[in-house]
Scaffold this motif. Structure first.
Motif: not given
Length: 446
Positions: A91-100
């Motif tokens: 699973r992933t989330t925008p919180l764990l990305s570079s600005a979404g």
């Protein structure tokens, strides 16, 4: 002589009802013995198979899959999980990305659903900086140059002619648990500690390869550069390179998945996963670090003194309880049930030697059992059998490795590293267990 009418004694419904009745009687008798055995062992409360005289049709009745033809053996030439395991995914989330931007993002492993110490390839933790590169095996090359006597360019087939080795090691992002530095953020084991996985790697030990190119004794550092669009690069001390670093092309017996660096990646056991450069295309040797973006603006730690730590590569001793956890609570248990507490421990410095468990937030500790394979720089399973009492708990684990290091408390870690930390968080994790069996993320600050 009595005449037997074969046509009048073939009532299939009569036979079917008789068979069902016999089947029920058999399982009812079996249940009595089963319940007695279970009660004697105190491992579980009596089963609900025939509670209050009600039959469990999952046992007493033939199920569709037991009375019909299954699908053809080679329906899926590459095997797939059962559809009933559809929730076991990364699973992933925008919180764990570079600005979404999901091209520069993280996908976390479902630790709560894993067994043993090997992560299936399809569930392996993934970090990308420019999306997943799709590289043509036949066109990819590995170049080794710089301070070496015999610079070389290898095709993938040429690389595989060198002697291969297989090892079991974990990979962990140094940001694993980063969101938890100040306060609990995720009520989920998968998002709290899922930036890691463990697998069997197969490839060529870098030392073996470098003996052929002849590294200059004055070369102290190696630059590893990836072939994806980000040209992700890190520099690594030659001492580590010549110790246990590898170029790997397979995991768990098959070729690397594309998201894991196909066709080849670097493996730097026990150190920050960011050093294990994927889609590897170039190794260069020199006298000083290259100070790439990933070791200047990133992967450095600001201390309370105002100074920053660079090049602190080994991952510290760590552990996490995987059952129970927020995704796997104890809400189905009754007082008196015996349940197994399970977890994972690991260390980039060596082998796990000891794991303790606390039920009161670290005031008192009991020793857990290490089970299964206990290997250096690999996950180690630990276990503790517990009698559930339906009361509130502050459940923790604390691991020790063969270097003598033990996990610190949250306050001990903050005293040394401050509150602006991002990387290498290894303080003790706490699950708050409510009286009804719910499990939530918490921190003990005493």
């Amino acid at each position: 002589m009595r005449k037997i009418d074969n046509t009048s004694t073939s009532d299939s419904s009569f036979v079917s009802d008789t068979a069902k009745s016999s089947r029920r009687d058999f399982f009812k008798k079996a249940a009595v013995y089963s319940a007695s055995a279970v009660a004697a062992s105190s491992l579980l409360s009596p089963t609900k198979l025939f509670a209050e005289g009600k039959d469990d049709e999952a046992i007493t009745e033939e199920q569709p899959w037991a009375t019909s033809l299954g699908y053809e053996l080679n329906k899926n030439p590459y095997g797939v999980p059962s559809p009933y395991e559809h929730n076991v995914v990364r699973r992933t989330t925008p919180l764990l990305s570079s600005a979404g931007d999901m091209h520069a993002a993280i996908s976390v492993t479902p630790l709560q659903d894993l067994e043993g110490i090997i992560t299936p390839n399809g569930l392996f933790f993934t970090r990308t900086h420019n999306g997943v590169a799709r590289i043509d095996y036949n066109k990819h090359r590995l170049m080794i140059h710089g301070m070496v006597k015999n610079p070389i360019v290898l095709t993938m087939d040429e690389l595989k002619r060198y002697p291969s080795e297989s090892v079991i090691h974990f990979l962990e992002c140094p940001s694993n648990g980063a969101a938890e530095w100040k306060t609990p953020q995720f009520d989920s084991l998968q998002f709290v500690k899922g930036m890691m996985s463990c697998t069997e790697w197969t490839g060529v030990r870098l030392k073996t390869l470098l003996e052929h190119v002849g590294v200059d004794p004055k070369a102290l550092w190696m630059l590893a550069e990836g072939g994806d669009g980000s040209s992700m690069s890190r520099t690594i001390p030659v001492e580590k390179v010549m110790d246990d670093a590898m170029i790997v092309y397979a995991m768990n017996g098959e070729a690397l998945r594309e998201e894991q660096g196909y066709p080849i990646r670097l493996l730097v056991p026990g150190w920050e996963a960011n050093l294990s450069v994927k889609w590897l295309k170039r190794l260069e040797f020199g006298t000083e670090p290259w100070y790439c973006k990933e070791e200047t603006s990133k992967y450095t730690t600001l201390l309370p003194t105002g100074k920053a730590i660079q090049h602190f590569y080994p991952l510290e001793v760590n552990s996490i309880i995987t059952s129970p956890c927020p995704e796997k609570p104890w809400t189905d248990l009754k007082k008196g049930d015996i349940v197994e507490i399970e977890g994972l421990a690991w260390s980039g410095k060596g082998t796990i030697t000891h794991v303790d468990i606390s039920f009161d937030g670290g005031k008192n500790w009991v020793e857990a059992k290490l089970k299964g394979l206990v290997l250096p720089k690999a996950w180690t399973r630990f276990s503790y059998m517990y009698k559930y009492e339906g009361k509130e708990l502050m459940l923790e684990s604390r691991a020790t490795d063969d270097s003598g290091d033990t996990q610190p408390t949250v306050n001990q870690e903050k005293k040394t590293m401050g509150v602006e930390g991002v990387y290498h968080r290894n303080s003790i994790n706490t699950w708050s267990i409510k009286a009804n069996g719910e499990v939530h993320n918490a921190q003990m600050r005493s």
